[in-house]
Design an enzyme around this catalytic site. Structure first.
Site, PDB file in Angstrom:
ATOM      1  N   ARG A 180       0.903  -1.137  -0.295  1.00 12.11           N
ATOM      2  CA  ARG A 180       0.271  -0.084  -0.319  1.00 12.11           C
ATOM      3  C   ARG A 180       1.346   0.872  -0.197  1.00 12.11           C
ATOM      4  O   ARG A 180       0.416   2.223  -0.748  1.00 12.11           O
ATOM      5  CB  ARG A 180      -0.874  -0.073   0.667  1.00 12.11           C
ATOM      6  CG  ARG A 180      -1.840   1.092   1.227  1.00 12.11           C
ATOM      7  CD  ARG A 180      -2.723   1.114   2.461  1.00 12.11           C
ATOM      8  NE  ARG A 180      -3.878   1.889   2.235  1.00 12.11           N
ATOM      9  CZ  ARG A 180      -4.601   2.187   3.181  1.00 12.11           C
ATOM     10  NH1 ARG A 180      -4.300   2.187   4.937  1.00 12.11           N
ATOM     11  NH2 ARG A 180      -5.627   3.650   2.991  1.00 12.11           N
ATOM     12  N   HIS A 224       0.250   3.980  -2.760  1.00 13.99           N
ATOM     13  CA  HIS A 224       0.094   5.871  -2.526  1.00 13.99           C
ATOM     14  C   HIS A 224       1.126   6.700  -2.759  1.00 13.99           C
ATOM     15  O   HIS A 224       1.424   7.484  -3.006  1.00 13.99           O
ATOM     16  CB  HIS A 224       0.185   5.538  -0.891  1.00 13.99           C
ATOM     17  CG  HIS A 224      -1.192   5.431  -0.250  1.00 13.99           C
ATOM     18  ND1 HIS A 224      -2.032   5.902   0.042  1.00 13.99           N
ATOM     19  CD2 HIS A 224      -1.930   4.028  -0.264  1.00 13.99           C
ATOM     20  CE1 HIS A 224      -3.379   5.540   0.576  1.00 13.99           C
ATOM     21  NE2 HIS A 224      -2.755   4.154  -0.303  1.00 13.99           N
ATOM     22  N   ASN A 283      -4.016  10.445   3.045  1.00 14.28           N
ATOM     23  CA  ASN A 283      -2.992   9.443   3.742  1.00 14.28           C
ATOM     24  C   ASN A 283      -3.978   8.778   5.671  1.00 14.28           C
ATOM     25  O   ASN A 283      -2.947   8.069   5.889  1.00 14.28           O
ATOM     26  CB  ASN A 283      -1.663   9.267   3.971  1.00 14.28           C
ATOM     27  CG  ASN A 283      -1.313   9.795   2.080  1.00 14.28           C
ATOM     28  OD1 ASN A 283      -1.677   8.613   1.325  1.00 14.28           O
ATOM     29  ND2 ASN A 283      -0.898  10.396   1.909  1.00 14.28           N
ATOM     30  N   HIS A 341      -5.776  -6.328  -2.400  1.00 19.50           N
ATOM     31  CA  HIS A 341      -6.830  -6.446  -1.120  1.00 19.50           C
ATOM     32  C   HIS A 341      -7.421  -7.818  -0.774  1.00 19.50           C
ATOM     33  O   HIS A 341      -7.718  -7.995  -0.183  1.00 19.50           O
ATOM     34  CB  HIS A 341      -7.845  -5.698  -1.038  1.00 19.50           C
ATOM     35  CG  HIS A 341      -7.704  -4.052  -1.575  1.00 19.50           C
ATOM     36  ND1 HIS A 341      -9.654  -3.219  -1.597  1.00 19.50           N
ATOM     37  CD2 HIS A 341      -7.207  -3.078  -1.169  1.00 19.50           C
ATOM     38  CE1 HIS A 341      -8.213  -1.986  -0.848  1.00 19.50           C
ATOM     39  NE2 HIS A 341      -7.351  -2.029  -0.538  1.00 19.50           N
TER      40      HIS A 341
END
Length: 332
Positions: free
Chosen positions: A78, A82, A107, A205
């Site tokens: 992740r 990001h 975030n 995910h």
């Protein structure tokens, strides 16, 4: 590189008769090409001579972190996502400050920074000032996937670190957990990623967890949700905020710390945790991709690896751009 191009150009012009081109539009074009700076490229051998133990050192930190807590694999993947979606893959996410990406509400809930800090310190101890935080992020995401039985891929290196970051860009560039399918497609397309790559990357995910504040709306208001699943979520996520905002549920019900295709099986059963998860299988154009990944887990693995490579190379800083930070949280 420039010298080779010059020699090639000289040979071509001589063979074609240089005089016939003098005064034409071709000469200024060739001269312009010669004047352009050579853009540095990412390479699999970038640290082979300057820091040959870099990759092994990063891997040791990642493996230790994942063994300590299986959730850390999801956190590392992740972090790269990001970072790359805001300003490109330049470690801008890691910078601290009131106006930084890290401080942006977009975030909020992103974790795992300390794992990168530990890996960076370990690399600095063997090769000071050589390996960028941006490259460490890219390598760590790959190693995290492998550590939880996920696919591997070749990471090309040579990224450099950004001197700054922007909370405002994080607010506009990152996808949201309540996005519908078209919003997801548009968001990923803006980063050069197509619909299939979007679905494959969403498959990350299969790892990790999300907070009640992110799935409350789906738990109480969605119509495209398995009733038994909704009941389970409501038991852990009170309807009135901020009660239970931080309570966690796995993004993959069966194996939240193992990389597999159960995430997509959950979508077919209307058990996607986030609105943006279930949007991938809700009568839209991505349904067929989800079905393919359910039936062919090997295809998902290979597509995910290829999409991670593409994502990890979104507008990196290379050559003389940016810098090599000594500490990932602070610009040089």
């Amino acid at each position: 590189m420039r010298l080779l191009f010059y020699l090639f150009l000289d040979k071509v012009l001589n063979n074609m008769g240089y005089q016939k081109f003098v005064g034409t539009a071709l000469v200024p074009i060739f001269l312009l090409l010669l004047s352009l700076p050579c853009k540095a490229q990412l390479s699999t051998t970038f640290y082979d001579t300057t820091c040959p133990t870099a990759l092994a050192t990063i891997n040791a930190s990642v493996v230790a972190a994942v063994q300590n807590n299986g959730r850390n694999a999801a956190l590392l993947i992740r972090l790269l996502f990001h970072d790359c979606f805001v300003q490109g893959c330049d470690a801008s996410l890691l910078l601290e400050g009131s106006g930084s990406e890290k401080a942006s509400p977009a975030n909020d809930g992103v974790l795992g920074y300390e794992i990168i800090d530990t890996a960076k310190a370990a690399v600095e101890s063997v090769c000071p000032g050589v390996v960028s935080c941006a490259d460490i992020l890219a390598v760590a995401a790959r190693d995290a996937s492998v550590a939880v039985s996920g696919p591997s891929w070749v990471v090309r290196l040579g990224r450099r670190d950004s001197p700054g970051s922007s909370a405002a860009e994080a607010a506009t560039d990152l996808p949201r957990g309540n996005f519908n399918l078209q919003q997801l497609i548009s968001n990923f397309q803006s980063k050069g990623l197509n619909e299939r790559e979007m679905v494959a990357l969403s498959g990350s995910h299969t790892l990790g967890q999300a907070r009640c504040v992110r799935f409350r709306e789906r738990a109480y208001n969605a119509t495209n949700i398995d009733p038994a699943f909704a009941t389970t979520l409501r038991a852990n996520c009170p309807q009135t905020p901020p009660n239970g905002d931080g309570n966690l549920e796995p993004l993959d019900l069966q194996t939240p710390n193992i990389f597999d295709n159960n995430y997509f099986e959950n979508l077919v059963a209307s058990r996607g945790l986030l609105i943006s998860d279930q949007a991938l299988f809700d009568g839209g154009s991505s349904d067929s991709i989800v079905t393919e990944y359910v039936n062919n887990p090997g295809t998902f693995d290979s597509d995910f690896a290829a999409a991670m490579v593409k994502m990890s190379e979104i507008t990196p800083l290379t050559g003389t751009s940016g810098s090599i930070r000594s500490v990932c949280t602070t610009a040089n």
